[in-house]
Motif scaffolding. Structure first.
Motif, PDB file in Angstrom:
ATOM      1  N   GLU A  89       1.592  34.230  -9.325  1.00 46.59           N
ATOM      2  CA  GLU A  89       1.549  35.445  -8.523  1.00 46.59           C
ATOM      3  C   GLU A  89       1.828  36.608  -9.466  1.00 46.59           C
ATOM      4  OE1 GLU A  89       4.450  35.016  -5.373  1.00 46.59           O
ATOM      5  OE2 GLU A  89       2.866  34.401  -4.003  1.00 46.59           O
ATOM      6  N   LYS A 130      -2.827  33.066   1.102  1.00 44.52           N
ATOM      7  CA  LYS A 130      -3.225  34.000   0.061  1.00 44.52           C
ATOM      8  C   LYS A 130      -4.685  33.866  -0.338  1.00 44.52           C
ATOM      9  CE  LYS A 130       1.438  34.274  -1.551  1.00 44.52           C
ATOM     10  NZ  LYS A 130       2.418  33.768  -2.461  1.00 44.52           N
ATOM     11  N   LEU A 140      -3.685  33.228  -8.443  1.00 47.78           N
ATOM     12  CA  LEU A 140      -3.086  32.301  -7.483  1.00 47.78           C
ATOM     13  C   LEU A 140      -3.669  30.898  -7.615  1.00 47.78           C
ATOM     14  CD1 LEU A 140      -1.128  31.833  -5.137  1.00 47.78           C
ATOM     15  CD2 LEU A 140      -3.001  32.441  -3.609  1.00 47.78           C
TER      16      LEU A 140
END
Length: 154
Positions: free
Chosen positions: A63, A94, A58
């Motif tokens: 991803e 994230k 990330l």
């Protein structure tokens, strides 16, 4: 070995990374079979896992989703951001609870590439967040605060 752009390809991991990035340059998302890529490069499938886990993260703008089993695949998506807010919120959502210095370096590079921070700002943040007195948890807390502040500057 030298690539067409003149960069030196140092090892098998570099070649695998370059190959996958070339595929991603043709499409924003790719699905690969670990065993097929391993066979193509003459390596064990765990080598493919290593490249994906270390080079398609990330903070580097990717991803990864994987499905194991007979029909399993690995999907790699290059993250496309439409504006700074979306980018920053995606990072916050994230971001792990703890951030290593290496993770911060990758994230600062990505933020520079996305024009969220200037080179000078990124280097100042990196110097601060890389200080050895910080724990990985403290580093993540400080980075979270910084990202919230950067989002308000936009």
């Amino acid at each position: 070995m030298e690539s067409k752009e003149g960069e030196i390809v140092r090892n098998t991991s570099d070649m695998i990374e370059k190959y996958l990035k070339e595929l991603l340059s043709q499409a924003a998302e790719i699905e690969i079979r670990r065993s097929e890529i391993a066979e193509h490069f003459g390596v064990v499938p765990s080598q493919i896992n290593y490249v994906i886990k270390t080079r398609f993260t990330l903070p580097k703008g990717f991803e990864v989703e994987s499905k194991r089993g007979g029909g399993g695949y690995i999907r790699i998506v290059r993250i496309q951001y439409s504006d700074a807010h979306d980018f920053l919120m995606d990072i916050l959502n994230k971001m792990p609870e703890k951030m290593t210095v290496s993770m911060v370096q990758d994230l600062m590079q990505l933020m520079f590439n996305e024009k969220i921070v200037t080179e000078r700002e990124g280097n100042l943040l990196l110097a601060t967040l890389s200080h050895p007195v910080l724990t990985d948890l403290q580093r993540a807390i400080l980075l979270t605060s910084t990202i919230h502040r950067l989002d308000k500057m936009d």
